[in-house]
Design a protein around this motif. Structure first.
Motif: not given
Length: 166
Positions: A94-98, A104-105, A152-163
């Motif tokens: 998952l390419l998670a994007t804030a 972050i992958d 901890g590095a994968r705990m992305i906040w303000q997430l709004n997109r996942i590819r």
């Protein structure tokens, strides 16, 4: 021969109906858009979720520690695993994007291995942009020392997109 034709036709109708299944359309502004290698969509080749659609997934409330907060915190939202299951995703990355385009992958396997949560509520209140919302990916931990640096590095906040990438 006629039975074989009828059987094949029945299978075609069953699988055509299954592949045509779509999510309901969001009734308010989407807070999460999922694209890429997904089977189920509701907006062209994407799946868009507002809060109400997220609430139809496996919603849980957890008390956990994070490397970014003090003391135990209460978070609620759908599990990442339930989101992926609803979209027909079984493997990949998952390419998670804030909101600020930070990415972050995240391995899809983490969803099941670590009970990852898509937190939309924090301490009983909906998460807002100024407070790490609309969605914060949370890896639960019993104590502050239970985190691996990578989680901890994968705990992305303000997430709004996942590819989804396979």
């Amino acid at each position: 021969m006629h039975r074989l034709f009828s059987f094949c036709l029945s299978l075609f109708i069953f699988f055509a109906g299954a592949s045509a299944h779509a999510l309901d359309a969001p009734q308010s502004s989407p807070i999460l858009t999922v694209s890429g290698d997904i089977v189920v969509t509701n907006s062209g080749d994407r799946a868009e979720f507002d809060r109400a659609l997220l609430q139809t997934l496996d919603w849980v409330e957890i008390v956990t520690h994070t490397p970014f907060t003090e003391g135990p915190q209460t978070f609620a939202g759908p599990t990442l695993a339930s989101l992926l299951k609803a979209l027909g995703v079984e493997d990949g990355t998952l390419l998670a994007t804030a909101l600020n385009d930070y990415t972050i992958d995240i391995p899809v396997a983490d969803a099941w291995a670590h009970d990852v949560l898509l937190a939309v509520d924090h301490d009983g209140r909906p998460m807002r942009t100024r407070n790490r919302g609309p969605i914060w990916i949370v890896y639960p931990a019993a104590t502050p020392d239970d985190f691996e640096d990578v989680h901890g590095a994968r705990m992305i906040w303000q997430l709004n997109r996942i590819r989804v990438q396979r």
